[in-house]
Structure formats: structure tokens, C-alpha cells
Scaffold this motif. Structure first.
Motif, PDB file in Angstrom:
ATOM      1  N   GLY A   4       0.753  -1.473   0.261  1.00  0.00           N
ATOM      2  CA  GLY A   4       0.058   0.025   0.053  1.00  0.00           C
ATOM      3  C   GLY A   4       0.781   1.589  -0.215  1.00  0.00           C
ATOM      4  N   ASP A   5       0.177   2.566   0.493  1.00  0.00           N
ATOM      5  CA  ASP A   5       0.845   3.662   0.293  1.00  0.00           C
ATOM      6  C   ASP A   5       2.173   3.340   1.576  1.00  0.00           C
ATOM      7  N   ASP A   6       1.688   2.700   2.158  1.00  0.00           N
ATOM      8  CA  ASP A   6       2.427   3.395   4.112  1.00  0.00           C
ATOM      9  C   ASP A   6       2.453   1.524   4.434  1.00  0.00           C
ATOM     10  N   PRO A   7       3.788   0.855   3.718  1.00  0.00           N
ATOM     11  CA  PRO A   7       4.069  -0.393   3.944  1.00  0.00           C
ATOM     12  C   PRO A   7       4.913  -0.244   5.751  1.00  0.00           C
ATOM     13  N   ALA A   8       5.287   0.586   5.930  1.00  0.00           N
ATOM     14  CA  ALA A   8       6.115   0.679   7.577  1.00  0.00           C
ATOM     15  C   ALA A   8       4.905   0.889   8.099  1.00  0.00           C
ATOM     16  N   ARG A   9       3.315   1.544   8.155  1.00  0.00           N
ATOM     17  CA  ARG A   9       2.519   1.793   9.001  1.00  0.00           C
ATOM     18  C   ARG A   9       1.641   0.516   8.959  1.00  0.00           C
ATOM     19  N   GLN A  10       1.161   1.252   8.047  1.00  0.00           N
ATOM     20  CA  GLN A  10       0.093  -0.571   7.492  1.00  0.00           C
ATOM     21  C   GLN A  10       0.292  -1.912   7.617  1.00  0.00           C
ATOM     22  N   GLY A  11       1.541  -2.029   6.928  1.00  0.00           N
ATOM     23  CA  GLY A  11       1.621  -3.138   6.700  1.00  0.00           C
ATOM     24  C   GLY A  11       1.682  -3.597   5.560  1.00  0.00           C
ATOM     25  N   VAL A  12       1.760  -5.134   5.431  1.00  0.00           N
ATOM     26  CA  VAL A  12       1.630  -5.956   3.651  1.00  0.00           C
ATOM     27  C   VAL A  12       0.877  -6.524   3.820  1.00  0.00           C
ATOM     28  N   PRO A  13      -0.704  -6.338   3.709  1.00  0.00           N
ATOM     29  CA  PRO A  13      -1.835  -7.171   3.402  1.00  0.00           C
ATOM     30  C   PRO A  13      -1.407  -8.400   2.354  1.00  0.00           C
ATOM     31  N   MET A  14      -2.574  -9.023   2.722  1.00  0.00           N
ATOM     32  CA  MET A  14      -2.271 -10.219   1.993  1.00  0.00           C
ATOM     33  C   MET A  14      -3.382 -10.874   1.462  1.00  0.00           C
ATOM     34  N   ALA A  15      -3.723 -10.765  -0.578  1.00  0.00           N
ATOM     35  CA  ALA A  15      -4.983 -10.046  -0.751  1.00  0.00           C
ATOM     36  C   ALA A  15      -5.716 -11.583  -1.058  1.00  0.00           C
ATOM     37  N   PRO A  16      -6.692 -11.893  -1.613  1.00  0.00           N
ATOM     38  CA  PRO A  16      -6.872 -13.591  -1.131  1.00  0.00           C
ATOM     39  C   PRO A  16      -7.578 -13.298  -2.949  1.00  0.00           C
ATOM     40  N   PRO A  17      -7.361 -14.147  -4.029  1.00  0.00           N
ATOM     41  CA  PRO A  17      -8.141 -14.857  -5.101  1.00  0.00           C
ATOM     42  C   PRO A  17      -9.723 -13.952  -5.291  1.00  0.00           C
ATOM     43  N   ASP A  18      -9.664 -14.662  -6.856  1.00  0.00           N
ATOM     44  CA  ASP A  18     -10.480 -14.031  -7.025  1.00  0.00           C
ATOM     45  C   ASP A  18     -12.069 -14.740  -6.556  1.00  0.00           C
ATOM     46  N   TRP A  19     -11.918 -15.832  -6.778  1.00  0.00           N
ATOM     47  CA  TRP A  19     -13.011 -17.615  -6.390  1.00  0.00           C
ATOM     48  C   TRP A  19     -13.516 -17.033  -4.552  1.00  0.00           C
ATOM     49  N   ALA A  20     -12.046 -16.883  -3.509  1.00  0.00           N
ATOM     50  CA  ALA A  20     -12.534 -16.481  -2.501  1.00  0.00           C
ATOM     51  C   ALA A  20     -13.366 -14.805  -1.827  1.00  0.00           C
ATOM     52  N   VAL A  21     -13.121 -14.524  -2.693  1.00  0.00           N
ATOM     53  CA  VAL A  21     -13.950 -13.168  -2.631  1.00  0.00           C
ATOM     54  C   VAL A  21     -15.621 -13.140  -2.601  1.00  0.00           C
ATOM     55  N   ARG A  22     -15.651 -14.085  -4.055  1.00  0.00           N
ATOM     56  CA  ARG A  22     -16.356 -13.998  -4.398  1.00  0.00           C
ATOM     57  C   ARG A  22     -17.786 -15.504  -3.371  1.00  0.00           C
ATOM     58  N   LEU A  23     -17.084 -15.845  -2.941  1.00  0.00           N
ATOM     59  CA  LEU A  23     -17.690 -17.078  -1.940  1.00  0.00           C
ATOM     60  C   LEU A  23     -18.053 -16.023  -0.648  1.00  0.00           C
ATOM     61  N   VAL A  24     -17.075 -15.419  -0.730  1.00  0.00           N
ATOM     62  CA  VAL A  24     -17.498 -14.352   0.212  1.00  0.00           C
ATOM     63  C   VAL A  24     -18.823 -13.199   0.137  1.00  0.00           C
ATOM     64  N   ARG A  25     -19.043 -12.931  -0.794  1.00  0.00           N
ATOM     65  CA  ARG A  25     -20.180 -12.152  -1.324  1.00  0.00           C
ATOM     66  C   ARG A  25     -20.940 -12.673  -1.493  1.00  0.00           C
ATOM     67  N   ALA A  26     -21.194 -14.074  -1.792  1.00  0.00           N
ATOM     68  CA  ALA A  26     -21.933 -14.860  -1.531  1.00  0.00           C
ATOM     69  C   ALA A  26     -22.942 -15.375  -0.322  1.00  0.00           C
ATOM     70  N   GLY A  27     -21.852 -14.757   0.463  1.00  0.00           N
ATOM     71  CA  GLY A  27     -22.002 -15.534   1.949  1.00  0.00           C
ATOM     72  C   GLY A  27     -22.675 -17.014   2.373  1.00  0.00           C
ATOM     73  N   ARG A  28     -22.348 -18.093   1.097  1.00  0.00           N
ATOM     74  CA  ARG A  28     -22.319 -19.293   1.223  1.00  0.00           C
ATOM     75  C   ARG A  28     -22.389 -19.765  -0.419  1.00  0.00           C
ATOM     76  N   GLY A  29     -21.708 -21.373  -0.189  1.00  0.00           N
ATOM     77  CA  GLY A  29     -21.360 -21.514  -1.602  1.00  0.00           C
ATOM     78  C   GLY A  29     -20.943 -23.123  -1.257  1.00  0.00           C
ATOM     79  N   LEU A  30     -20.331 -24.244  -1.709  1.00  0.00           N
ATOM     80  CA  LEU A  30     -20.248 -25.374  -2.077  1.00  0.00           C
ATOM     81  C   LEU A  30     -18.200 -25.081  -2.795  1.00  0.00           C
ATOM     82  N   LEU A  31     -16.735 -25.458  -1.693  1.00  0.00           N
ATOM     83  CA  LEU A  31     -15.746 -24.814  -2.345  1.00  0.00           C
ATOM     84  C   LEU A  31     -15.398 -26.909  -3.175  1.00  0.00           C
ATOM     85  N   PHE A  32     -15.085 -26.607  -3.609  1.00  0.00           N
ATOM     86  CA  PHE A  32     -14.741 -28.540  -3.824  1.00  0.00           C
ATOM     87  C   PHE A  32     -13.287 -28.115  -4.613  1.00  0.00           C
ATOM     88  N   LEU A  33     -12.385 -28.842  -3.866  1.00  0.00           N
ATOM     89  CA  LEU A  33     -10.667 -28.448  -4.240  1.00  0.00           C
ATOM     90  C   LEU A  33     -10.344 -30.092  -4.666  1.00  0.00           C
TER      91      LEU A  33
END
Length: 413
Positions: free
Chosen positions: A92-121
């Protein structure tokens, strides 16, 4: 001017044919494996389906998602990098203050937005060790980077045995111990009926609200009493690499077993379904021992049987009935009284009238040995004498046949 009708192309006709081929229906049909899978999904436990390629693991998951009205997200573990599951660093803009976040993949974001689902590995056994290590947090904590999957998401995986997997790996013990392992095999009748257009329908188990408290109490008692008697099974890591990649007992897998027993009790599922789940969580040996211990928990109290033998309810299963009768004889032996001895004979008569005669032979012989000199032989003994005599004659005949078999073989030579 009227428009000239457009003739369908060859691909359009092919599309119509494909649509007809895909037009199938479902029906409720007894399926032990499918019932075990849906129960584990209802219990919110990660499930791993083991089976040879092409037997329908992926199709079963698609059908399960459709039946439960859950959006299906398929992730093939072997084609991903470890960072795809642990998260990609985003500066981000100030990693020394805010740290470096770990961004999730798009499929994980879609599952969170849906609130439900079946994740098949899928293809889990082809994932290299580094990817398996990255999957640990996803399977156990439901975390991908800085994101946590919502409670409405269930996790199911599939794997082929190493012998039939492309560039297959054994599952690491930490990852294997996080799953309920179910062996998946095809059923000839199900396949034939499915190819005819009708597949079995997966439905979540119906939990009886009135049994929830009792189910939890029973599950805790079953697991705790068993582990108290068998403390060495609390944690037993198998010695072989292949067995470490399957189900084995640990505090984590016993906790999963407890949940499955509670769900199975509240849903009143069959013993076959419960056996698949228990053995798929702690392994065949410990699982079968636990099931046997649970059977003994269900045995009637021998004192209750002795109190009213004429109306006693004995188990239907032969092994449980035998165990109940043996327990009655042991109870009389522990407190030998004439009235209790007579009641035990009356109970054996009831067992003879309501079950297989051979089951009363051993208890009757042991009970006869408890007789005191001043105790008269009850009339019930006469009713049992025929069954005992017949059983002994059958045993002697079987012994004679076994003894003569080698002699007959020598004569033939």
C-alpha cells in the motif's frame, strides 16, 4: 417484406442434441455414501472423497451443490501456487505503518460476497507438498490471506490414489488429519439408472430438534468412555507414509468424530452410514472399536431384564442378544440368589421363543453351573433342554465331519 427464415446451422442442431442429453432428473434413492457425505457437509466438516478416476466424484459434487442450492466453486489445487491459498502480498501507500496485506484470490472473494457455497478442491493428491502446506489454514481455519470464509461455505475435496494420480503425492499427515475420508465407488444400478436419465438426489439430513441435547450427551459419553478405556488411541500417528495420508486418530479427529456421532444420532441414520463416517475420521481399527463400544452402550441393563423377564425386550441383533444374556448370567453370578437364578432361566426361555435357539446354549450352560445344592431345578430348564441338546448334537456332528474330511482326502489320493 417478410423475413426469410434462417435455417439452423449444424452446430445449432448439435446444441439441441446436447441439451437433450443433459436433460436429466433426480430422485430420492437410498445411497449410503451420498448420505454420509451430506451428513458430514451438514456438520460443517471438510470431506475428502477418495476414488479411481472417472467414477463420478466430480459429478457427485455438482449434483450435491445443485440439490442443496449452493453455488459451486471448483479449485484444482495442483495448478495453483502456494501464494494462491496463503494470499498475495499487496504493498500500500505506507507499508511501514499499515503493513503488507495478503490479498485473497478472486474465487474466495466471490464466496465471501455470496455468503454461502460449496468449495470443491479437486485433484488434491496431485498438489505438491508446498501447496498442501498452504492449504492447511484454508481447510482448518477457513482463511485465505486476510479473508475468512463465511460459515455458510462448506469444503469438499477429491483425490485419486497415488497409483492412479498423474504425478501423485501422498497427502501430508497434517492435511490428511483435517478431513473426513470417504472411499467413493460406483454403484452399478445407480450408474445404469443415471445414464437412463435419473440420478439419486442428495438431501441434507433431517435433524430431530427434540433429540439435539440427547444426541450431544450420547456422543460425548461414547467418545469419552471409549478413550478412557483406550488411552493409547487418543493420538496414534501411523508408521507408514501411505497410511499417514488417510484417516488416523488424534484429538482433532476425535473431536470431528464426536460431532459426526451427534449429527448421526439426531438424524437417526443407519449404522452403515455412521460406520463410514467414524472409520473415515479416525481409521478402520479405532473406528470399529468405537462402534463396538457404542453397541455395548445400547445393551439393556441386566438388572432390568431380571426384574421382569416375561416382558423383557432383548436386542434383535444376534451378537448383541448374546452379549445381553451373558451379562445377565454375570449379574446372577455377582449376586447369586434363588429368585434371580429362576428369573434368569425365565429370560432364557423368552430368548429361545423370540430368537435363534443356539444363542441360549452358552448362557444356559453357564447358568446351570451357578446352581446351589438346595435350589430346585426350575420348569424352564425342561423347555431349554431340547434346544441345548440339539445344538450340542449339531456341534458334535460338525466336529466329526471336520475330522473325517482329511481322511477322505487321503483315500482319494
Amino acid at each position: 417484406m417478410p423475413k426469410t427464415p434462417v435455417s439452423p446451422t449444424r452446430l445449432d442442431v448439435a446444441g439441441e442434441l446436447l441439451t437433450l442429453l443433459r436433460d436429466t432428473t433426480t430422485e430420492p434413492r437410498p445411497d449410503t455414501r451420498l448420505e454420509a457425505l451430506t451428513l458430514a457437509v451438514a456438520a460443517d466438516l471438510p470431506v475428502l472423497l477418495w476414488g479411481e478416476p472417472g467414477i463420478g466424484k466430480t459429478a457427485a459434487l455438482n449434483q450435491l451443490a445443485a440439490s442443496l442450492d449452493l453455488p459451486l466453486t471448483t479449485v484444482i489445487a495442483s495448478v495453483h501456487e502456494p501464494s494462491d491459498f496463503s494470499g498475495l502480498p499487496v504493498i500500500g501507500d505506507d507499508p511501514a505503518r499499515q503493513g503488507v496485506p495478503m490479498a485473497p484470490p478472486d474465487w474466495a472473494v466471490r464466496l465471501v460476497r455470496a455468503g454461502r457455497g460449496l468449495l470443491f478442491l479437486d485433484e488434491l493428491s496431485t498438489a505438491p507438498p508446498a501447496v498442501q502446506a498452504a492449504l492447511l489454514r484454508l481447510v482448518l481455519e477457513r482463511r485465505i490471506g486476510a479473508l475468512r470464509l463465511p460459515p455458510g461455505v462448506r469444503i469438499v475435496a477429491a483425490a485419486n490414489p497415488r497409483s492412479s494420480a498423474a504425478d501423485g503425492w501422498e497427502l501430508s499427515p497434517p492435511l490428511a488429519n483435517r478431513f473426513v475420508h470417504l472411499q467413493w465407488a460406483h454403484d452399478h444400478e445407480v450408474v445404469v439408472r443415471g445414464l437412463a436419465g435419473t440420478w439419486p438426489r442428495a438431501t441434507l439430513p433431517r435433524l430431530d430438534p427434540a433429540l439435539l441435547t440427547e444426541a450431544v450427551a450420547f456422543a460425548r459419553r461414547a467418545v469419552c468412555e471409549f478413550l478412557t478405556a483406550r488411552p493409547t488411541l487418543v493420538h496414534r500417528l501411523p508408521s507408514g507414509e501411505a497410511r499417514r495420508g488417510g484417516a488416523w486418530p488424534s484429538p482433532r479427529s476425535w473431536d470431528m468424530t464426536l460431532s459426526l456421532i451427534a449429527f448421526a444420532t439426531a438424524a437417526d441414520v443407519s449404522r452403515e452410514v455412521l460406520s463410514l463416517l467414524v472409520r473415515g475420521t479416525v481409521g478402520d481399527g479405532p473406528g470399529l472399536e468405537l462402534l463396538a463400544a457404542m453397541d455395548r452402550m445400547d445393551l439393556p441393563d441386566p438388572e432390568v431384564l431380571l426384574a421382569d423377564p416375561a416382558r423383557a425386550e432383548l436386542p434383535e441383533r444376534g451378537d448383541l442378544r448374546q452379549a445381553s444374556l451373558d451379562a445377565v448370567v454375570a449379574a446372577v453370578n455377582a449376586r447369586p440368589e434363588r429368585a434371580r437364578w429362576d428369573a434368569a432361566w425365565a429370560l432364557l426361555v423368552r430368548a429361545l421363543e423370540t430368537g435363534a435357539p443356539d444363542l441360549v446354549v452358552a448362557p444356559a450352560t453357564a447358568l446351570a453351573g451357578l446352581r446351589r445344592e438346595d435350589w430346585d431345578v426350575p420348569e424352564a430348564v425342561e423347555r431349554l433342554a431340547g434346544a441345548v441338546s440339539l445344538s450340542r448334537r449339531a456341534d458334535r456332528a460338525a466336529d466329526r465331519a471336520a475330522e473325517s474330511a482329511p481322511l477322505a482326502g487321503q483315500g482319494a489320493r
